[in-house]
Design a protein around this motif. Structure first.
Motif, PDB file in Angstrom:
ATOM      1  N   ARG A 111      47.471  34.000  39.539  1.00  0.00           N
ATOM      2  CA  ARG A 111      46.229  33.919  38.750  1.00  0.00           C
ATOM      3  C   ARG A 111      45.148  33.144  39.510  1.00  0.00           C
ATOM      4  O   ARG A 111      43.982  33.535  39.545  1.00  0.00           O
ATOM      5  CB  ARG A 111      46.507  33.244  37.410  1.00  0.00           C
ATOM      6  N   VAL A 112      45.568  32.030  40.131  1.00  0.00           N
ATOM      7  CA  VAL A 112      44.623  31.240  40.923  1.00  0.00           C
ATOM      8  C   VAL A 112      44.103  32.058  42.101  1.00  0.00           C
ATOM      9  O   VAL A 112      42.895  32.034  42.424  1.00  0.00           O
ATOM     10  CB  VAL A 112      45.293  29.939  41.406  1.00  0.00           C
ATOM     11  N   ALA A 113      45.029  32.787  42.746  1.00  0.00           N
ATOM     12  CA  ALA A 113      44.605  33.615  43.880  1.00  0.00           C
ATOM     13  C   ALA A 113      43.634  34.703  43.429  1.00  0.00           C
ATOM     14  O   ALA A 113      42.644  35.010  44.123  1.00  0.00           O
ATOM     15  CB  ALA A 113      45.827  34.240  44.552  1.00  0.00           C
ATOM     16  N   ALA A 114      43.896  35.288  42.268  1.00  0.00           N
ATOM     17  CA  ALA A 114      43.009  36.332  41.757  1.00  0.00           C
ATOM     18  C   ALA A 114      41.640  35.762  41.415  1.00  0.00           C
ATOM     19  O   ALA A 114      40.596  36.404  41.668  1.00  0.00           O
ATOM     20  CB  ALA A 114      43.635  36.993  40.541  1.00  0.00           C
ATOM     21  N   GLN A 115      41.609  34.562  40.854  1.00  0.00           N
ATOM     22  CA  GLN A 115      40.330  33.937  40.533  1.00  0.00           C
ATOM     23  C   GLN A 115      39.531  33.641  41.801  1.00  0.00           C
ATOM     24  O   GLN A 115      38.302  33.851  41.850  1.00  0.00           O
ATOM     25  CB  GLN A 115      40.580  32.646  39.740  1.00  0.00           C
ATOM     26  N   ALA A 116      40.253  33.162  42.827  1.00  0.00           N
ATOM     27  CA  ALA A 116      39.563  32.882  44.101  1.00  0.00           C
ATOM     28  C   ALA A 116      39.033  34.165  44.720  1.00  0.00           C
ATOM     29  O   ALA A 116      37.902  34.213  45.240  1.00  0.00           O
ATOM     30  CB  ALA A 116      40.514  32.177  45.057  1.00  0.00           C
ATOM     31  N   SER A 117      39.833  35.219  44.682  1.00  0.00           N
ATOM     32  CA  SER A 117      39.389  36.500  45.235  1.00  0.00           C
ATOM     33  C   SER A 117      38.198  37.043  44.467  1.00  0.00           C
ATOM     34  O   SER A 117      37.278  37.646  45.050  1.00  0.00           O
ATOM     35  CB  SER A 117      40.536  37.503  45.213  1.00  0.00           C
ATOM     36  N   ARG A 118      38.201  36.839  43.188  1.00  0.00           N
ATOM     37  CA  ARG A 118      37.086  37.321  42.363  1.00  0.00           C
ATOM     38  C   ARG A 118      35.791  36.592  42.716  1.00  0.00           C
ATOM     39  O   ARG A 118      34.725  37.222  42.847  1.00  0.00           O
ATOM     40  CB  ARG A 118      37.407  37.107  40.885  1.00  0.00           C
ATOM     41  N   ARG A 119      35.901  35.278  42.896  1.00  0.00           N
ATOM     42  CA  ARG A 119      34.711  34.502  43.260  1.00  0.00           C
ATOM     43  C   ARG A 119      34.199  34.911  44.640  1.00  0.00           C
ATOM     44  O   ARG A 119      32.979  35.035  44.872  1.00  0.00           O
ATOM     45  CB  ARG A 119      35.028  33.012  43.229  1.00  0.00           C
ATOM     46  N   GLU A 120      35.140  35.125  45.582  1.00  0.00           N
ATOM     47  CA  GLU A 120      34.741  35.530  46.935  1.00  0.00           C
ATOM     48  C   GLU A 120      34.095  36.911  46.919  1.00  0.00           C
ATOM     49  O   GLU A 120      33.077  37.146  47.620  1.00  0.00           O
ATOM     50  CB  GLU A 120      35.954  35.523  47.850  1.00  0.00           C
ATOM     51  N   TYR A 121      34.628  37.782  46.138  1.00  0.00           N
ATOM     52  CA  TYR A 121      34.037  39.128  46.042  1.00  0.00           C
ATOM     53  C   TYR A 121      32.634  39.053  45.458  1.00  0.00           C
ATOM     54  O   TYR A 121      31.694  39.719  45.952  1.00  0.00           O
ATOM     55  CB  TYR A 121      34.917  40.031  45.197  1.00  0.00           C
ATOM     56  N   GLU A 122      32.445  38.243  44.409  1.00  0.00           N
ATOM     57  CA  GLU A 122      31.130  38.120  43.793  1.00  0.00           C
ATOM     58  C   GLU A 122      30.129  37.511  44.777  1.00  0.00           C
ATOM     59  O   GLU A 122      28.942  37.902  44.808  1.00  0.00           O
ATOM     60  CB  GLU A 122      31.225  37.256  42.525  1.00  0.00           C
ATOM     61  N   ALA A 152      48.350  41.743  41.311  1.00  0.00           N
ATOM     62  CA  ALA A 152      49.482  40.835  41.438  1.00  0.00           C
ATOM     63  C   ALA A 152      49.530  39.864  40.257  1.00  0.00           C
ATOM     64  O   ALA A 152      50.617  39.548  39.738  1.00  0.00           O
ATOM     65  CB  ALA A 152      49.401  40.076  42.763  1.00  0.00           C
ATOM     66  N   ALA A 153      48.368  39.391  39.842  1.00  0.00           N
ATOM     67  CA  ALA A 153      48.325  38.454  38.711  1.00  0.00           C
ATOM     68  C   ALA A 153      48.764  39.139  37.426  1.00  0.00           C
ATOM     69  O   ALA A 153      49.485  38.550  36.609  1.00  0.00           O
ATOM     70  CB  ALA A 153      46.913  37.895  38.561  1.00  0.00           C
ATOM     71  N   ARG A 154      48.325  40.401  37.234  1.00  0.00           N
ATOM     72  CA  ARG A 154      48.755  41.119  36.038  1.00  0.00           C
ATOM     73  C   ARG A 154      50.265  41.328  36.059  1.00  0.00           C
ATOM     74  O   ARG A 154      50.948  41.152  35.042  1.00  0.00           O
ATOM     75  CB  ARG A 154      48.039  42.466  35.939  1.00  0.00           C
ATOM     76  N   GLY A 155      50.808  41.715  37.203  1.00  0.00           N
ATOM     77  CA  GLY A 155      52.250  41.916  37.291  1.00  0.00           C
ATOM     78  C   GLY A 155      53.024  40.632  37.034  1.00  0.00           C
ATOM     79  O   GLY A 155      54.049  40.635  36.337  1.00  0.00           O
ATOM     80  N   ALA A 156      52.556  39.523  37.597  1.00  0.00           N
ATOM     81  CA  ALA A 156      53.231  38.246  37.378  1.00  0.00           C
ATOM     82  C   ALA A 156      53.153  37.825  35.913  1.00  0.00           C
ATOM     83  O   ALA A 156      54.111  37.292  35.346  1.00  0.00           O
ATOM     84  CB  ALA A 156      52.624  37.180  38.277  1.00  0.00           C
ATOM     85  N   GLY A 157      52.001  38.105  35.301  1.00  0.00           N
ATOM     86  CA  GLY A 157      51.872  37.771  33.882  1.00  0.00           C
ATOM     87  C   GLY A 157      52.804  38.597  33.017  1.00  0.00           C
ATOM     88  O   GLY A 157      53.401  38.088  32.049  1.00  0.00           O
ATOM     89  N   GLU A 158      52.930  39.881  33.351  1.00  0.00           N
ATOM     90  CA  GLU A 158      53.850  40.735  32.592  1.00  0.00           C
ATOM     91  C   GLU A 158      55.299  40.297  32.785  1.00  0.00           C
ATOM     92  O   GLU A 158      56.103  40.326  31.837  1.00  0.00           O
ATOM     93  CB  GLU A 158      53.662  42.190  33.032  1.00  0.00           C
ATOM     94  N   THR A 159      55.646  39.880  33.999  1.00  0.00           N
ATOM     95  CA  THR A 159      57.000  39.380  34.246  1.00  0.00           C
ATOM     96  C   THR A 159      57.260  38.118  33.428  1.00  0.00           C
ATOM     97  O   THR A 159      58.338  37.955  32.821  1.00  0.00           O
ATOM     98  CB  THR A 159      57.193  39.078  35.740  1.00  0.00           C
TER      99      THR A 159
END
Length: 346
Positions: A111-122, A152-159
């Motif tokens: 989740r943290v990695a996804a948030q960082a990637s989202r900020r970098e993309y923006e 990856a974050a969605r998959g980890a959350g579902e797991t």
């Protein structure tokens, strides 16, 4: 010369008389010896009565046999249902706790990695819109990374959700929450201070609600107090009745064993306590002796009794004098009488 035949006749008569006397005396001695060897006949102390067989011991015999009686203690208790309790190993819960921690850690990291990637993309997207300060290729790479990390974050959350649901479906909400949060109640199970019990009542047992407490028989035959955790979402396949989780002190309750538990059920009943020392066992049944008169003792079967710490609770038992010491002597006397009757009938 004529006296000689007379003397011989006299001697012969004397010898014959001695022989007769010896024969008679020998018969007497034989009779006395037979009398001495004859078994001593002890008078029977057992009397048949309409309400059962009674052993008669007068005061002197009671004193010599160390017979002691005491009044039945009157008590009131709730009814109980006998249930089957399985002492569950804590390892499965420990493994599930570890699996949950691993899944949660992975979910947090992705989740943290996804948030960082989202900020970098923006950020790169904004630069790309500002007169193409970054290339389109960099924008596309950032977008791909953001999408990958989001997946990856969605998959980890579902797991993580699947692990949580699996714990709750098998162990119920209370135990699941304790295991996932590493609560103090869970730590008492993992460090061996307490054990977890799955208590299954017989099929068809009607319980208005889960009893808050239960009694469990330890390996030493003593009772242990067990506290309710929650109803079990899964029934015991051997019993298929109402099933609950309880915790109890770990002493004398070995994980993996199956013990007897007693669940409170029904209204309170009055009755009496039969001490454990009052019982004798014969023909696979438990019996106790009641003093029906000052010198008479009647044997009764212990039927419909509930085991308690002090002995056995018998609902509806009236005020009685019960033999609390020497019951085995009374049973031995009763059985001796039966053996003698059998010998006489041969």
């Amino acid at each position: 010369m004529k006296k000689k035949p007379f003397i011989l006749a006299a001697i012969a008569a004397a010898v014959a008389g001695l022989a007769v006397w010896g024969f008679i005396e020998g018969r007497k001695e034989f009779a006395l010896e037979a009398e001495r060897e004859r078994p001593v006949q002890i008078p029977s102390r057992v009397v048949a009565q309409p309400d059962g067989t009674v052993v008669v011991f007068d005061a002197d015999t009671q004193r010599r046999a160390d017979i002691a009686v005491a009044p039945v203690q009157a008590v009131a208790r709730r009814g109980e249902v006998e249930a089957l309790a399985t002492v569950l190993p804590a390892q499965e819960l420990i493994d599930l706790h570890s699996a949950y921690i691993t899944a949660r850690t992975h979910a947090d990291r992705t989740r943290v990695a996804a948030q960082a990637s989202r900020r970098e993309y923006e950020r790169i997207k904004a630069l790309h819109s500002d007169d193409y300060n970054v290339s389109t290729k960099m924008l596309e790479a950032a977008q791909t990374q953001e999408q990958t990390d989001e997946a990856a974050a969605r998959g980890a959350g579902e797991t993580l959700t699947a692990v949580e649901q699996g714990i709750r479906q098998k162990w119920g909400g209370v135990l699941a929450s304790a295991a996932m949060s590493n609560a103090a109640s869970f730590q008492r199970l993992t460090d061996g201070r307490e054990v977890l019990l799955r208590v299954a009542a017989p099929a068809g047992t009607a319980l208005a609600r889960a009893p808050a407490a239960a009694r469990v028989v330890g390996s030493d035959g003593g009772f242990r107090a067990a506290a309710l955790v929650s109803p079990s979402p899964v029934a015991d396949p051997r019993i298929q009745g109402p099933t609950f989780f309880y915790t109890a002190p770990a002493e004398r309750l070995l994980p993996g064993t199956v013990v007897i538990a007693y669940l409170p059920a029904g209204a309170e009943r009055t009755g009496g306590l039969i001490p454990a020392d009052a019982l004798v066992w014969w023909q696979g049944k438990a019996w106790y002796y009641v003093q029906s008169a000052s010198d008479r003792f009647l044997r009764r079967e212990l039927a419909g009794a509930m085991p308690v710490d002090q002995g056995w609770f018998v609902a509806g038992l009236p005020a009685l004098q019960v033999v609390v010491r020497g019951a085995q002597t009374l049973l031995s006397e009763e059985l001796r009488s039966q053996i003698e009757v059998g010998e006489e009938n041969k």
